[in-house]
Design a protein around this motif. Sequence first.
Motif, PDB file in Angstrom:
ATOM      1  N   ALA A  24       5.207  -4.215  10.472  1.00 44.42           N
ATOM      2  CA  ALA A  24       4.182  -3.693   9.566  1.00 44.42           C
ATOM      3  C   ALA A  24       4.370  -2.198   9.338  1.00 44.42           C
ATOM      4  O   ALA A  24       4.277  -1.715   8.207  1.00 44.42           O
ATOM      5  CB  ALA A  24       2.790  -3.990  10.105  1.00 44.42           C
ATOM      6  N   ALA A  25       4.645  -1.448  10.399  1.00 45.67           N
ATOM      7  CA  ALA A  25       4.850  -0.001  10.260  1.00 45.67           C
ATOM      8  C   ALA A  25       6.091   0.289   9.421  1.00 45.67           C
ATOM      9  O   ALA A  25       6.068   1.139   8.519  1.00 45.67           O
ATOM     10  CB  ALA A  25       4.973   0.643  11.638  1.00 45.67           C
ATOM     11  N   GLY A  26       7.166  -0.432   9.698  1.00 46.18           N
ATOM     12  CA  GLY A  26       8.380  -0.252   8.894  1.00 46.18           C
ATOM     13  C   GLY A  26       8.146  -0.605   7.443  1.00 46.18           C
ATOM     14  O   GLY A  26       8.640   0.066   6.537  1.00 46.18           O
ATOM     15  N   SER A  27       7.368  -1.654   7.218  1.00 50.85           N
ATOM     16  CA  SER A  27       7.044  -2.068   5.856  1.00 50.85           C
ATOM     17  C   SER A  27       6.304  -0.963   5.109  1.00 50.85           C
ATOM     18  O   SER A  27       6.572  -0.706   3.931  1.00 50.85           O
ATOM     19  CB  SER A  27       6.201  -3.347   5.903  1.00 50.85           C
ATOM     20  N   ALA A  28       5.377  -0.286   5.786  1.00 53.58           N
ATOM     21  CA  ALA A  28       4.617   0.801   5.148  1.00 53.58           C
ATOM     22  C   ALA A  28       5.542   1.925   4.712  1.00 53.58           C
ATOM     23  O   ALA A  28       5.441   2.431   3.579  1.00 53.58           O
ATOM     24  CB  ALA A  28       3.554   1.332   6.105  1.00 53.58           C
ATOM     25  N   PHE A  29       6.466   2.307   5.584  1.00 53.85           N
ATOM     26  CA  PHE A  29       7.368   3.407   5.244  1.00 53.85           C
ATOM     27  C   PHE A  29       8.412   2.993   4.215  1.00 53.85           C
ATOM     28  O   PHE A  29       8.823   3.805   3.383  1.00 53.85           O
ATOM     29  CB  PHE A  29       8.009   3.981   6.508  1.00 53.85           C
ATOM     30  N   THR A  30       8.845   1.739   4.255  1.00 52.85           N
ATOM     31  CA  THR A  30       9.756   1.251   3.213  1.00 52.85           C
ATOM     32  C   THR A  30       9.067   1.295   1.856  1.00 52.85           C
ATOM     33  O   THR A  30       9.636   1.766   0.873  1.00 52.85           O
ATOM     34  CB  THR A  30      10.216  -0.194   3.515  1.00 52.85           C
ATOM     35  N   GLY A  31       7.830   0.821   1.804  1.00 51.76           N
ATOM     36  CA  GLY A  31       7.067   0.868   0.559  1.00 51.76           C
ATOM     37  C   GLY A  31       6.865   2.283   0.069  1.00 51.76           C
ATOM     38  O   GLY A  31       6.999   2.565  -1.127  1.00 51.76           O
ATOM     39  N   LEU A  32       6.559   3.204   0.976  1.00 49.86           N
ATOM     40  CA  LEU A  32       6.379   4.604   0.609  1.00 49.86           C
ATOM     41  C   LEU A  32       7.661   5.159  -0.022  1.00 49.86           C
ATOM     42  O   LEU A  32       7.622   5.799  -1.081  1.00 49.86           O
ATOM     43  CB  LEU A  32       5.994   5.419   1.839  1.00 49.86           C
ATOM     44  N   GLY A  33       8.786   4.887   0.604  1.00 53.81           N
ATOM     45  CA  GLY A  33      10.061   5.365   0.072  1.00 53.81           C
ATOM     46  C   GLY A  33      10.391   4.759  -1.278  1.00 53.81           C
ATOM     47  O   GLY A  33      10.836   5.462  -2.194  1.00 53.81           O
ATOM     48  N   ILE A  34      10.162   3.473  -1.426  1.00 52.55           N
ATOM     49  CA  ILE A  34      10.458   2.814  -2.702  1.00 52.55           C
ATOM     50  C   ILE A  34       9.533   3.342  -3.799  1.00 52.55           C
ATOM     51  O   ILE A  34       9.975   3.600  -4.925  1.00 52.55           O
ATOM     52  CB  ILE A  34      10.364   1.280  -2.552  1.00 52.55           C
ATOM     53  N   GLY A  35       8.256   3.521  -3.488  1.00 53.41           N
ATOM     54  CA  GLY A  35       7.322   4.075  -4.472  1.00 53.41           C
ATOM     55  C   GLY A  35       7.727   5.467  -4.919  1.00 53.41           C
ATOM     56  O   GLY A  35       7.710   5.790  -6.116  1.00 53.41           O
ATOM     57  N   LEU A  36       8.109   6.312  -3.966  1.00 51.95           N
ATOM     58  CA  LEU A  36       8.566   7.666  -4.308  1.00 51.95           C
ATOM     59  C   LEU A  36       9.825   7.627  -5.164  1.00 51.95           C
ATOM     60  O   LEU A  36       9.940   8.356  -6.156  1.00 51.95           O
ATOM     61  CB  LEU A  36       8.853   8.468  -3.035  1.00 51.95           C
ATOM     62  N   ALA A  37      10.771   6.796  -4.776  1.00 54.24           N
ATOM     63  CA  ALA A  37      12.043   6.731  -5.494  1.00 54.24           C
ATOM     64  C   ALA A  37      11.851   6.251  -6.931  1.00 54.24           C
ATOM     65  O   ALA A  37      12.384   6.851  -7.873  1.00 54.24           O
ATOM     66  CB  ALA A  37      13.020   5.812  -4.770  1.00 54.24           C
ATOM     67  N   LEU A  38      11.097   5.176  -7.117  1.00 54.38           N
ATOM     68  CA  LEU A  38      10.927   4.632  -8.467  1.00 54.38           C
ATOM     69  C   LEU A  38      10.175   5.600  -9.373  1.00 54.38           C
ATOM     70  O   LEU A  38      10.508   5.747 -10.552  1.00 54.38           O
ATOM     71  CB  LEU A  38      10.215   3.285  -8.410  1.00 54.38           C
ATOM     72  N   GLY A  39       9.174   6.276  -8.822  1.00 56.13           N
ATOM     73  CA  GLY A  39       8.435   7.250  -9.621  1.00 56.13           C
ATOM     74  C   GLY A  39       9.290   8.442 -10.021  1.00 56.13           C
ATOM     75  O   GLY A  39       9.258   8.900 -11.162  1.00 56.13           O
ATOM     76  N   ALA A  40      10.070   8.939  -9.080  1.00 56.63           N
ATOM     77  CA  ALA A  40      10.904  10.110  -9.363  1.00 56.63           C
ATOM     78  C   ALA A  40      12.074   9.770 -10.282  1.00 56.63           C
ATOM     79  O   ALA A  40      12.419  10.563 -11.167  1.00 56.63           O
ATOM     80  CB  ALA A  40      11.414  10.706  -8.054  1.00 56.63           C
ATOM     81  N   MET A  41      12.688   8.614 -10.083  1.00 52.53           N
ATOM     82  CA  MET A  41      13.856   8.268 -10.902  1.00 52.53           C
ATOM     83  C   MET A  41      13.494   8.122 -12.369  1.00 52.53           C
ATOM     84  O   MET A  41      14.231   8.578 -13.235  1.00 52.53           O
ATOM     85  CB  MET A  41      14.517   6.988 -10.381  1.00 52.53           C
ATOM     86  N   VAL A  63       0.842  -1.197   0.000  1.00 52.79           N
ATOM     87  CA  VAL A  63       0.000   0.000   0.000  1.00 52.79           C
ATOM     88  C   VAL A  63       0.882   1.254   0.000  1.00 52.79           C
ATOM     89  O   VAL A  63       0.633   2.205  -0.751  1.00 52.79           O
ATOM     90  CB  VAL A  63      -0.970  -0.011   1.203  1.00 52.79           C
ATOM     91  N   GLY A  64       1.921   1.255   0.821  1.00 55.71           N
ATOM     92  CA  GLY A  64       2.847   2.387   0.855  1.00 55.71           C
ATOM     93  C   GLY A  64       3.509   2.634  -0.479  1.00 55.71           C
ATOM     94  O   GLY A  64       3.687   3.781  -0.902  1.00 55.71           O
ATOM     95  N   SER A  65       3.849   1.571  -1.172  1.00 49.61           N
ATOM     96  CA  SER A  65       4.469   1.701  -2.494  1.00 49.61           C
ATOM     97  C   SER A  65       3.523   2.360  -3.494  1.00 49.61           C
ATOM     98  O   SER A  65       3.923   3.232  -4.266  1.00 49.61           O
ATOM     99  CB  SER A  65       4.899   0.323  -2.988  1.00 49.61           C
ATOM    100  N   VAL A  66       2.276   1.942  -3.470  1.00 51.80           N
ATOM    101  CA  VAL A  66       1.281   2.543  -4.372  1.00 51.80           C
ATOM    102  C   VAL A  66       1.078   4.016  -4.025  1.00 51.80           C
ATOM    103  O   VAL A  66       1.067   4.885  -4.903  1.00 51.80           O
ATOM    104  CB  VAL A  66      -0.055   1.761  -4.320  1.00 51.80           C
ATOM    105  N   VAL A  67       0.943   4.316  -2.738  1.00 49.67           N
ATOM    106  CA  VAL A  67       0.758   5.703  -2.297  1.00 49.67           C
ATOM    107  C   VAL A  67       1.979   6.541  -2.695  1.00 49.67           C
ATOM    108  O   VAL A  67       1.836   7.669  -3.190  1.00 49.67           O
ATOM    109  CB  VAL A  67       0.499   5.766  -0.776  1.00 49.67           C
ATOM    110  N   GLY A  68       3.175   5.997  -2.488  1.00 49.73           N
ATOM    111  CA  GLY A  68       4.391   6.711  -2.869  1.00 49.73           C
ATOM    112  C   GLY A  68       4.463   6.980  -4.359  1.00 49.73           C
ATOM    113  O   GLY A  68       4.794   8.089  -4.786  1.00 49.73           O
TER     114      GLY A  68
END
Length: 178
Positions: free
Chosen positions: A80-97, A33-38
């Motif tokens: 679970a909380a760490g997973s959400a923030f990891t996904g958020l960061g990865i989603g942001l990074a892949l989209g921006a790169m 979910v974090g990855s999609v949001v990111g």
Amino acid sequence: MSRFQRRAAVEASTPRTFPICLSISLVLLPGAVGSVVGSLGTAAVARRIGYRPTPMTAFGLVAVTFLQFAFLHEEIWQMAAGSAFTGLGIGLALGAMSTEIVEASDPTRTGIAAALYNNVKTLGGAVPGGVFATLLGAFLSPATGEPGEGGYTALWLAASAAAVLALVATAFSRRREG
């Protein structure tokens, strides 16, 4: 051994493995979910801080969450909380790169740049998987033949270091002008 690891070991040794599979899936769900949001929020974040600082911020977030995994992994909610923030960061990074790479390329070569990015991204997921599997293999318990907690801690520390390396590489990368 953490409470989560003990529970996983007990449930894995019983004939019914569905509950542990479901537990692991539910712990990883916030990451998806974090990855999609990111990914969806990349443009909004980049408008505020720019496309170069966006992946740097994302890599910083990923580095911090892997450190959190290394030191705070006793409870399921921590994972679970760490997973959400990891996904958020990865989603942001892949989209921006992807945007940064295509915009930095010659307009006649954007298709090649995008294709190369996608291929390198795939390779960038496969190679660390092998490295991390090797790292976990170095921490096998003689009694169980499975990696111990130290192996996972080493893996999360290595992943955090890799995210910091990505942050530094992004900070020092140059965009060719003209």
